[in-house]
Design a protein around this motif. Structure first.
Motif, mmCIF file in Angstrom:
data_model
loop_
_atom_site.group_PDB
_atom_site.id
_atom_site.type_symbol
_atom_site.label_atom_id
_atom_site.label_comp_id
_atom_site.label_asym_id
_atom_site.label_seq_id
_atom_site.Cartn_x
_atom_site.Cartn_y
_atom_site.Cartn_z
ATOM 1 N N VAL A 28 0.867 -1.181 0.000
ATOM 2 C CA VAL A 28 0.000 0.000 0.000
ATOM 3 C C VAL A 28 0.904 1.231 0.000
ATOM 4 C CG1 VAL A 28 -1.834 1.250 1.195
ATOM 5 C CG2 VAL A 28 -1.779 -1.243 1.267
ATOM 6 N N LYS A 29 0.627 2.172 -0.914
ATOM 7 C CA LYS A 29 1.436 3.378 -1.035
ATOM 8 C C LYS A 29 0.544 4.613 -0.949
ATOM 9 C CE LYS A 29 4.731 5.757 -4.014
ATOM 10 N NZ LYS A 29 5.491 5.715 -5.267
ATOM 11 N N ASN A 30 0.988 5.603 -0.194
ATOM 12 C CA ASN A 30 0.311 6.890 -0.126
ATOM 13 C C ASN A 30 0.776 7.698 -1.336
ATOM 14 O OD1 ASN A 30 -0.543 9.524 0.360
ATOM 15 N ND2 ASN A 30 -0.087 9.453 2.550
ATOM 16 N N VAL A 31 -0.092 7.856 -2.316
ATOM 17 C CA VAL A 31 0.252 8.590 -3.542
ATOM 18 C C VAL A 31 -0.263 10.025 -3.495
ATOM 19 C CG1 VAL A 31 0.451 6.521 -4.976
ATOM 20 C CG2 VAL A 31 -1.763 7.669 -4.774
ATOM 21 N N GLY A 32 -0.782 10.437 -2.353
ATOM 22 C CA GLY A 32 -1.281 11.801 -2.187
ATOM 23 C C GLY A 32 -0.211 12.721 -1.624
ATOM 24 N N GLU A 33 -0.642 13.907 -1.245
ATOM 25 C CA GLU A 33 0.282 14.919 -0.750
ATOM 26 C C GLU A 33 0.198 15.144 0.759
ATOM 27 O OE1 GLU A 33 -0.260 18.484 -3.060
ATOM 28 O OE2 GLU A 33 0.046 17.409 -4.949
ATOM 29 N N GLY A 36 -1.578 10.241 6.071
ATOM 30 C CA GLY A 36 -2.899 9.649 6.196
ATOM 31 C C GLY A 36 -2.875 8.282 6.845
ATOM 32 N N GLU A 37 -4.069 7.795 7.145
ATOM 33 C CA GLU A 37 -4.267 6.462 7.696
ATOM 34 C C GLU A 37 -5.236 5.728 6.788
ATOM 35 O OE1 GLU A 37 -5.792 7.266 11.584
ATOM 36 O OE2 GLU A 37 -3.797 7.642 12.404
ATOM 37 N N GLU A 38 -4.894 4.495 6.434
ATOM 38 C CA GLU A 38 -5.737 3.684 5.566
ATOM 39 C C GLU A 38 -6.105 2.407 6.314
ATOM 40 O OE1 GLU A 38 -7.438 4.095 3.077
ATOM 41 O OE2 GLU A 38 -7.118 2.736 1.416
ATOM 42 N N ILE A 39 -7.342 1.986 6.186
ATOM 43 C CA ILE A 39 -7.784 0.707 6.733
ATOM 44 C C ILE A 39 -7.798 -0.285 5.575
ATOM 45 C CG2 ILE A 39 -9.574 -0.559 7.979
ATOM 46 C CD1 ILE A 39 -8.399 1.731 9.619
ATOM 47 N N LEU A 66 0.607 6.290 6.780
ATOM 48 C CA LEU A 66 1.558 6.504 5.691
ATOM 49 C C LEU A 66 1.778 7.988 5.438
ATOM 50 C CD1 LEU A 66 0.055 3.846 3.269
ATOM 51 C CD2 LEU A 66 2.260 3.664 4.403
ATOM 52 N N ASN A 67 3.037 8.364 5.334
ATOM 53 C CA ASN A 67 3.399 9.714 4.917
ATOM 54 C C ASN A 67 3.327 9.783 3.391
ATOM 55 O OD1 ASN A 67 4.044 10.450 7.597
ATOM 56 N ND2 ASN A 67 6.051 9.502 7.388
ATOM 57 N N PRO A 68 3.284 10.943 2.799
ATOM 58 C CA PRO A 68 3.271 11.041 1.331
ATOM 59 C C PRO A 68 4.450 10.286 0.713
ATOM 60 C CG PRO A 68 2.824 13.184 2.295
ATOM 61 C CD PRO A 68 3.234 12.275 3.433
ATOM 62 N N GLY A 69 4.149 9.442 -0.256
ATOM 63 C CA GLY A 69 5.170 8.655 -0.934
ATOM 64 C C GLY A 69 5.605 7.400 -0.204
ATOM 65 N N GLN A 70 5.181 7.221 1.040
ATOM 66 C CA GLN A 70 5.585 6.060 1.829
ATOM 67 C C GLN A 70 4.827 4.812 1.405
ATOM 68 O OE1 GLN A 70 5.006 6.498 6.075
ATOM 69 N NE2 GLN A 70 6.288 4.730 6.552
ATOM 70 N N THR A 71 5.505 3.673 1.485
ATOM 71 C CA THR A 71 4.944 2.374 1.125
ATOM 72 C C THR A 71 5.062 1.438 2.318
ATOM 73 O OG1 THR A 71 5.599 2.671 -1.179
ATOM 74 C CG2 THR A 71 5.194 0.432 -0.473
ATOM 75 N N LYS A 72 4.037 0.626 2.542
ATOM 76 C CA LYS A 72 4.083 -0.420 3.575
ATOM 77 C C LYS A 72 3.512 -1.703 3.017
ATOM 78 C CE LYS A 72 4.099 2.266 7.803
ATOM 79 N NZ LYS A 72 3.443 2.571 9.066
ATOM 80 N N ASN A 73 4.074 -2.810 3.502
ATOM 81 C CA ASN A 73 3.578 -4.128 3.143
ATOM 82 C C ASN A 73 2.647 -4.584 4.261
ATOM 83 O OD1 ASN A 73 3.976 -7.326 3.086
ATOM 84 N ND2 ASN A 73 4.264 -6.468 1.055
ATOM 85 N N VAL A 74 1.407 -4.942 3.909
ATOM 86 C CA VAL A 74 0.400 -5.369 4.879
ATOM 87 C C VAL A 74 0.168 -6.857 4.690
ATOM 88 C CG1 VAL A 74 -1.965 -5.026 5.680
ATOM 89 C CG2 VAL A 74 -0.657 -3.086 4.781
ATOM 90 N N LYS A 75 0.171 -7.611 5.809
ATOM 91 C CA LYS A 75 0.041 -9.071 5.739
ATOM 92 C C LYS A 75 -1.172 -9.554 6.515
ATOM 93 C CE LYS A 75 4.943 -9.626 5.151
ATOM 94 N NZ LYS A 75 6.176 -10.226 5.567
#
Length: 120
Positions: A28-33, A36-39, A66-75
Motif C-alpha cells: 500500500v502506497k500513499n500517492v497523495g500529498e 494519512g491512515e488507511e484501513i 503513511l506519509n506522502p510517498g511512503q509504502t508499507k507491506n500489509v500481511k
C-alpha cells in the motif's frame, strides 16, 4: 484526504489444507500529498459453495499510517477456519474444499486487487 495505491498482492501458496494457513500480502502506497491512515481490508469469497453465502466476507483488516510517498507491506493470515461457515443441518462449523478468492481493498465496494486459491 489523501489517496492510496494497492499493488503486488501475493499469496504464500495457491492451495491450503484444512490444517494449514497461507499468508496474503499487499503493498500500500500513499500517492497523495498529505499524511494519512488507511484501513486495508481482506475479504474472502467462496467461489463454489454448496449453500448460499455472502458474496464477500470480511476476514481481516489493518490500519496503516503513511506519509506522502511512503509504502508499507500489509500481511494477513488465511486459515481453513476463516473459510468455514456454520452448517445448520450438521450444527457445526465446516469448510468446503474448492476455490476461494482473496479480495483486498479499502472497503467492500472498493476492492483494489484479488487472487484465487484452493482449499484441499
Amino acid at each position: 484526504y489523501t489517496k492510496y495505491e494497492y499493488s503486488d498482492l501475493q499469496l504464500s501458496a495457491s492451495e491450503i489444507g484444512t490444517e494449514e494457513s497461507i499468508k496474503a500480502s499487499v503493498t500500500v502506497k500513499n500517492v497523495g500529498e498529505r499524511d494519512g491512515e488507511e484501513i486495508v481490508q481482506l475479504y474472502i469469497s467462496d467461489c463454489q459453495s454448496s449453500i448460499m453465502r455472502p458474496k464477500k466476507e470480511l476476514k481481516g483488516f489493518a490500519k496503516v499510517e503513511l506519509n506522502p510517498g511512503q509504502t508499507k507491506n500489509v500481511k494477513f493470515t488465511i486459515t481453513a477456519e476463516s473459510l468455514s461457515f456454520f452448517d445448520d443441518k450438521a450444527h457445526c462449523w465446516r469448510a468446503e474444499s474448492g476455490e476461494f478468492e482473496a479480495l483486498i481493498g479499502a472497503a467492500s465496494d472498493d476492492i483494489r486487487t484479488s487472487l484465487t486459491f484452493t482449499l484441499k
